[in-house]
Design an enzyme around this catalytic site. Structure first.
Site, PDB file in Angstrom:
ATOM      1  CG  ASP A 178       8.572  -9.516  -7.086  1.00 17.48           C
ATOM      2  OD1 ASP A 178       7.581  -9.818  -6.997  1.00 17.48           O
ATOM      3  OD2 ASP A 178       9.185  -8.914  -8.706  1.00 17.48           O
ATOM      4  CG  HIS A 204       5.245 -11.850  -9.097  1.00 16.69           C
ATOM      5  ND1 HIS A 204       6.325 -10.092  -8.311  1.00 16.69           N
ATOM      6  CD2 HIS A 204       4.984 -11.393  -9.664  1.00 16.69           C
ATOM      7  CE1 HIS A 204       6.088  -9.864 -10.005  1.00 16.69           C
ATOM      8  NE2 HIS A 204       4.651 -10.297 -10.430  1.00 16.69           N
ATOM      9  CB  SER A 208       6.105  -8.855 -13.719  1.00 14.79           C
ATOM     10  OG  SER A 208       5.165  -8.299 -12.688  1.00 14.79           O
TER      11      SER A 208
END
Length: 591
Positions: free
Chosen positions: A162, A222, A399
């Site tokens: 990520d 994220h 996600s």
């Protein structure tokens, strides 16, 4: 030309990620068998003196031991009840008939109750636990608290490919060293290319930096959000808890400003699995599970498929977000690659989140949130460009769905080290919860953490030789699933499994054959038989719903050993192995 990969999430703390984002059979399942420590006997008031009651207890002890239940001691409770404590815990169902028989044997007895073993249903004390609907909501959640009564993913390593992972106070204890695989220094945003710092320097961009008409965006954090859903530390009176709060995170940074390159992601996958990457130090902590909450619209690139194949063959489970474009996942890579678990997103009411991709290539669904019913809470940071201070944020997207599945995989791996990647995927699918609402193309159902960990704990692989009673493979964890193979050309080669069946208990078994492959040109059938300890046939399988089943009730009054024989009934000449699965359950006697 390969696509630029982006994270699949929508953030609602400071700003949205990359505009709209193109980042990323059902039946009632058996519950855990209740356990019993013994029996509690209450005599009618005045019916027996303490001496007479104790004398009666000796007879009841004898009755217990005659049924195969060894007694450790008996005592008087604070309220005057007599307690028979067994030498070891047994399924409560194993004592039901004994309790009834004792009560019927003596008119001075008012009641005989099973001395049930109570278990905690773990509820963490994390300060935002009440906001984590994705973990426990009976409609839209994954049933995590009941799974935690069995295990918490202790020590299982999960790689998060990520934007990097920050050392947030709510996950720092579960972080292992990682690596930054971004080769483009501009995309990396940390002043250089590949290095050993897998933290997140921020992925903020200015207007048009990622292409014409692309707006400015603050940093998303994220990767930290995704990692928190998997393994935020639980029960620490802080923030949130992850699905597998005792798992360990291996951060692999592959996404930066404007996303990440296919080639960098492929290298990250290989390294995360323990493979060698030129110019990069060896990974001292190869991951058993990988989470890729990222993707782009393209066919699966050969370099990506090769990297996934490498990780899969090393024993890794690769969990991938299905994507947020409300289209067939077949258009989205790496969710359209082979040997991955593609995860769709659902909302709090259990229907497909409107943005989620869908289709035949989706394996399963998990909470991803939506604007109507609420997003998913996890770890974040207050910084708009670089990191400033720990925070928590609500985000939505596939996600957010994928790390729920990765966390459940960690729970499963921790209770059974023999579970293979293909086993985890099939067990999660077969134990998934039915969708409460509409979710066409969302896979097998919503992942159920409790049922998945129960199935993983009970999974056993056939061990040869096991073709005689003396060599029978013993099964002692229920409900159980056994996976084995037979050869149609050699029906004399059988597989035998032994089970201790308590008195007044029913053994239920169902045989399912693996579907034939394109190379299986010969037909294949199999059946089951139940034998006693002498090898005498007790019961043969009958077809129920097209599958062989053996259901047998132990009416002998004592625990007995039974042997389940699985054998081919085909007469073909095929010498290839054909797979099967036997599911076994023990059911309580009811009265």
């Amino acid at each position: 030309m390969h696509p630029t990969y982006k994270p699949f999430a929508l953030s609602f703390i400071a700003a949205a990620l990359f505009g709209v984002m193109n980042p990323a059979s059902s039946q009632t399942q058996a519950r855990t068998e209740p356990q019993a420590a013994g029996l509690i006997i209450k005599f009618r008031d005045g019916a027996r003196t303490p001496v007479a009651a104790k004398a009666a207890l000796q007879g009841f002890r004898a009755m217990s031991e005659a049924r195969g239940q060894r007694v450790a001691f008996d005592r008087e409770s604070a309220l005057g009840h007599r307690v028979i404590r067994l030498a070891q815990r047994v399924p409560a169902s194993a004592l039901a008939q004994l309790a009834r028989d004792i009560q019927l044997s003596d008119p001075s007895i008012e009641s005989v109750e099973i001395d049930h073993v109570m278990q905690p249903t773990f509820t963490p004390n994390d300060t935002n636990w009440a906001n984590q609907w994705d973990m426990s909501d009976p409609t839209g959640g994954i049933n995590a608290p009941k799974a935690w009564d069995i295990g918490m993913g202790s020590g299982v390593r999960v790689a998060v490919l990520d934007t990097g992972v920050l050392p947030h106070a709510d996950i720092a204890a579960n972080l292992l060293p990682g690596y930054d695989f971004i080769t483009d220094s501009t995309r990396a945003g940390d002043g250089g290319g590949r290095d050993s710092n897998a933290g997140d320097p921020g992925d903020n961009v200015t207007a048009n930096q990622c292409g014409a008409d692309k707006p400015a965006q603050n940093s998303s954090w994220h990767g930290t959000h995704v990692a928190g859903t998997i393994a935020a530390v639980g029960n620490n009176a802080l923030g949130v808890t992850g699905v597998a709060p005792k798992a360990r995170i291996v951060p692999v940074r592959v996404l930066g400003k404007c996303g990440g390159a296919t080639s960098d992601i492929a290298d990250g996958i290989v390294w995360a699995a323990g493979g060698s990457v030129a110019g990069v130090p060896a990974n001292a902590n190869p991951a058993l599970i990988m989470n890729l909450s990222l993707g782009g619209e393209a066919a699966c690139a050969s370099i990506t498929q090769s990297a996934i194949n490498y990780a899969y063959n090393k024993g890794a489970v690769i969990v991938v977000a299905a994507g947020n474009d409300n289209q067939d996942v077949a258009k989205q890579t790496p969710a359209n690659c082979k040997h991955v678990m593609a995860v769709a997103a659902t909302n709090k009411v259990g229907t497909r989140s409107s943005y989620s991709n869908y289709g035949d290539m989706v394996d399963i669904a998990a909470p991803g949130g939506d604007a109507t019913y609420g997003n998913v809470l996890s770890l974040s940071n207050t910084g708009m460009s670089g990191p400033v201070a720990d925070a928590y944020s609500w985000m939505r997207g596939t996600s957010m769905a994928a790390p729920h599945v990765a966390g459940v995989a960690a729970l499963m791996a921790a209770v059974n080290a023999t579970v293979l990647p293909s086993d985890m995927a099939s067990l999660m699918r077969s134990t998934a919860r039915a969708f409460p609402g509409s979710c066409t193309g969302c896979g097998a159902g919503i992942v159920d953490a409790e049922q998945a960990i129960i199935a993983a704990r009970g999974l056993r692989l056939e061990k040869e030789p096991n073709d005689t009673l003396a060599q029978a493979q013993y099964l002692n964890v229920f409900p159980a699933r056994v996976r084995g193979t037979l050869q149609p050309a050699y029906p004399q080669f059988v597989d035998i499994y032994s089970v201790n069946l308590a008195a007044s208990t029913t053994l239920q078994t169902t045989l399912t054959l693996d579907p034939p492959t394109l190379l299986d040109i010969f037909s294949f059938n199999a059946t089951m038989e139940l034998l006693d300890a002498s090898g005498k046939l007790i019961k043969s399988a009958v077809l129920i719903g097209g599958k062989p089943e053996v259901n047998y009730f132990n009416a002998t009054g004592k625990t007995m050993a039974v042997y389940l024989r699985v054998k081919s009934t085909s007469s073909s000449l095929s010498t290839s192995d054909r797979g099967y699965e036997v599911q076994l359950r023990k059911i309580a006697y009811a009265f």
